[in-house]
Design an enzyme around this catalytic site. Sequence first.
Site, PDB file in Angstrom:
ATOM      1  N   HIS A 402       0.842  -1.197   0.000  1.00  0.00           N
ATOM      2  CA  HIS A 402       0.000   0.000   0.000  1.00  0.00           C
ATOM      3  C   HIS A 402       0.877   1.248   0.000  1.00  0.00           C
ATOM      4  CE1 HIS A 402      -3.485   2.540   1.481  1.00  0.00           C
ATOM      5  NE2 HIS A 402      -2.453   3.272   1.906  1.00  0.00           N
ATOM      6  N   GLU A 403       1.845   1.298   0.918  1.00  0.00           N
ATOM      7  CA  GLU A 403       2.683   2.495   1.035  1.00  0.00           C
ATOM      8  C   GLU A 403       3.559   2.694  -0.198  1.00  0.00           C
ATOM      9  OE1 GLU A 403       1.792   4.415   3.156  1.00  0.00           O
ATOM     10  OE2 GLU A 403       0.735   3.080   4.517  1.00  0.00           O
ATOM     11  N   HIS A 406       1.734   4.271  -3.053  1.00  0.00           N
ATOM     12  CA  HIS A 406       1.608   5.735  -3.012  1.00  0.00           C
ATOM     13  C   HIS A 406       2.736   6.383  -3.811  1.00  0.00           C
ATOM     14  CE1 HIS A 406      -1.858   6.549  -0.612  1.00  0.00           C
ATOM     15  NE2 HIS A 406      -1.421   5.901   0.457  1.00  0.00           N
ATOM     16  N   GLU A 426      -5.905   6.738  -2.403  1.00  0.00           N
ATOM     17  CA  GLU A 426      -5.910   5.745  -1.338  1.00  0.00           C
ATOM     18  C   GLU A 426      -6.374   4.380  -1.853  1.00  0.00           C
ATOM     19  OE1 GLU A 426      -5.130   5.182   1.835  1.00  0.00           O
ATOM     20  OE2 GLU A 426      -4.001   7.045   1.811  1.00  0.00           O
ATOM     21  N   HIS A 503      -9.545   8.658   3.234  1.00  0.00           N
ATOM     22  CA  HIS A 503      -9.491   7.282   3.732  1.00  0.00           C
ATOM     23  C   HIS A 503     -10.878   6.671   3.844  1.00  0.00           C
ATOM     24  CE1 HIS A 503      -5.445   8.571   5.026  1.00  0.00           C
ATOM     25  NE2 HIS A 503      -5.141   7.301   4.861  1.00  0.00           N
TER      26      HIS A 503
END
Length: 787
Positions: A402-403, A406, A426, A503
Amino acid sequence: MSRPTTISVASLAIFGLVAGTTVAATTPAGASITDPGATSSVVRSAHPGGVQISRGVRGRLTRLTTDPDHPITVPDATLAQESRPSPLAAARAHAHALAGSLGVTSADKDLVSQYVHRVGNGDNAVRFAQRINGISVFAGRVAMIVDSQGSLQAVSSGLASAPGDTSMTVSREVAETVARSAAARAGRTVASRVSAAAARPVIYSPGLVGLSEGPSRMAWSVSTISGAEDANDEVLVDARTAAVLLVNARTQRALNRIVCDRGNARVASTSYAAFFASVCDNSWSSRNEGDPASGIADVNGAYSNLGRTSDFYGTQLTTSVDLTSLIGYADSDVTEWATSGTGTVNQLRASTNWCDALEFDPSCPMDNAFFTNLPVINDHGYPGGAIFFGTGYTNPDDVVAHELTHGVTAATSGLLYQLESGAINESMSDVFGELVDQAHNDGAGDQADDATWKIGEDISGGPIRSMSDPTQLLFGTRQPDKMTSTNWYVGANDAAHDHGGVHSNSGVGNKVAYLIGHGGTFNGVNVPGLGIDQGSGQSAGITKMGDLYWRVENTLLPGASYADLGRELVAAAIQLGWSGANLLTVKNAVHATQLDKLATRISVSATTIRAGATLRITAKANSYRGGAASGVAMRLYRRLYPSTSYAFYGTGTTNSAGAITWNVKPSATSRYYVAIVAGSVATAAAVSSNPVTVNPVVSTASSNYRPTKRKYFVVTGKAVPVGGRVTLQRLSSGRWVSVTTAAVFSRGAYAFRIRYSSRGYKYLRVMDYATTWHGTGVSRTLKIHVV
């Protein structure tokens, strides 16, 4: 895959894991559909398969799509002879040919190349950043998809016009002071703890960032940092008023790996140099690429899952993506990036057990993870970033992926971290995080957990979000699963309100992805699915879905809406050659979650016009969240008096403001309504306009302007449009008095006979009666001399 080509154009922030136009169409004769880009060099009517073009409020091309089997041949004779021309050279040639439609003076000077990414099927995504007179345009982008022969498949464009006033009366120093204060408010700290750097002039256009359309203006772009998670921001300050225009969060909550452990020691960093000096490097690393396992569990978890994510992007996707070169950076060049924007990219960096002494809530261990980007201070690509983990956050592979995603988003679409574009940002991270999770099953228990499509299920505190059911209460939040959900977050667009609920509102995008991958029936719509977590064929389904979303990452623009995401998902599936159940999967997932569902309204700009004059008919399409829905194909229908039925009149596509306008010249009384074209988005009920009242034009003539007393003479003429009744009137004592009435003939002609019993000058006129369909029209006055 080789595809036949035809006619050439020439011939034709904090992004955390947890919250803290016109379609080219042939129209009937007489139809007058406004096309501000009619001089475009794309000869649309001659192109097999059709070319669809959407335009913005200023007539600029915003979207172009072709039949994938008939893309537009590269408009350069030399490149056309090459078997595999350079994608950048081909895209540049297309940009030259489309410069007028894009609204740029010089494609060479106004469009600066950012990157070329392979996106499957032999296609490449080429992205350009906009400049005006050498000044960067914030979020001004053009994305092109070209195939292996250099032919053009699609264009997405969001460009600004030049500001009316280019003066900058606010100094750089004042702008930095304002930016520090704004960043302090966003990060809930004090301005003295915020450092400003890399201030540069930019052109800001609100329409490019998903806000209301407005004029372009000069601004200062100031990079700020306080060392806190929420305070690595880009602040835009109006260069004439010093007003804060936008606070763009640049920290997102990431194979040459390097992992360092901070041991939960508090780190205070109040400048770019200090912050990035504290990022993991060889001087204090805990584990480098190729090293044996460390004695620290979080370091080993980060190392392993950085590798898993890198392996997924590099081998699971049809098009290999090297994360190290895409989103890493070179330690020796961090300061150089912060001052001049030059340097190289060669390492993925992670810090574990991280705590920041300047956080608003400086608790240790940190209960989160985040990815932070270096400031982008020029037009040439993405400089890279680094990932930071709180204790226990390195174990879940979906969290690490996920990170890192980004960073991928920052290096491709550049989705802004606010409102719908931030929610999509997101969601993109959740999608790739889950795909990495699904692709690496660690036993039956992990496989069972993966089947739930939850994010962070391996964190000690339990899952953070559910993609299969976003409405499930997790971390105190119920997310929306469709555009009309009552769970849609409508808070303010600032850091305290999660930048407009990014989010929370990511749930809609996550539900779309779950339906594409897993399938199922939702909101009354059956979605076949790609077979992910359904047993056999899982790996193929994961690759298909990864290829789909990788292509979409390269075609979305920074200020994209969910309506844009829906269109790009379907377009990407078609361009990848999907058909049958696979294509139906994407279309139905978009439909089920209402990314394509719109509310429409039609307005007529004038309720009464003169026959033969121009009637302006404007229809507007809005998403359920109130934003403008661009690129929606609409059809205009007309009913002529005295018919009781409507007939098709013309078609058009909404511009970036969600509007489409027709300019028509009614030859007869008429009514109009607009309907959404089936297949463009979900079919919506036709919305009729109020009746259009048309003032007739009445002409008059007389057989004899000097009639003899007691002799009949004839008054003739026409009333256009037809359909009313006319009366002959005479002037008596200063008032018009009706003499006789007659029906208008089928072609609008009429005739009156009249005689006078006295001599002298007489005055006559003919008036068309007002009816439901007619306004009131009168002829010129006839001056008659009776002898």
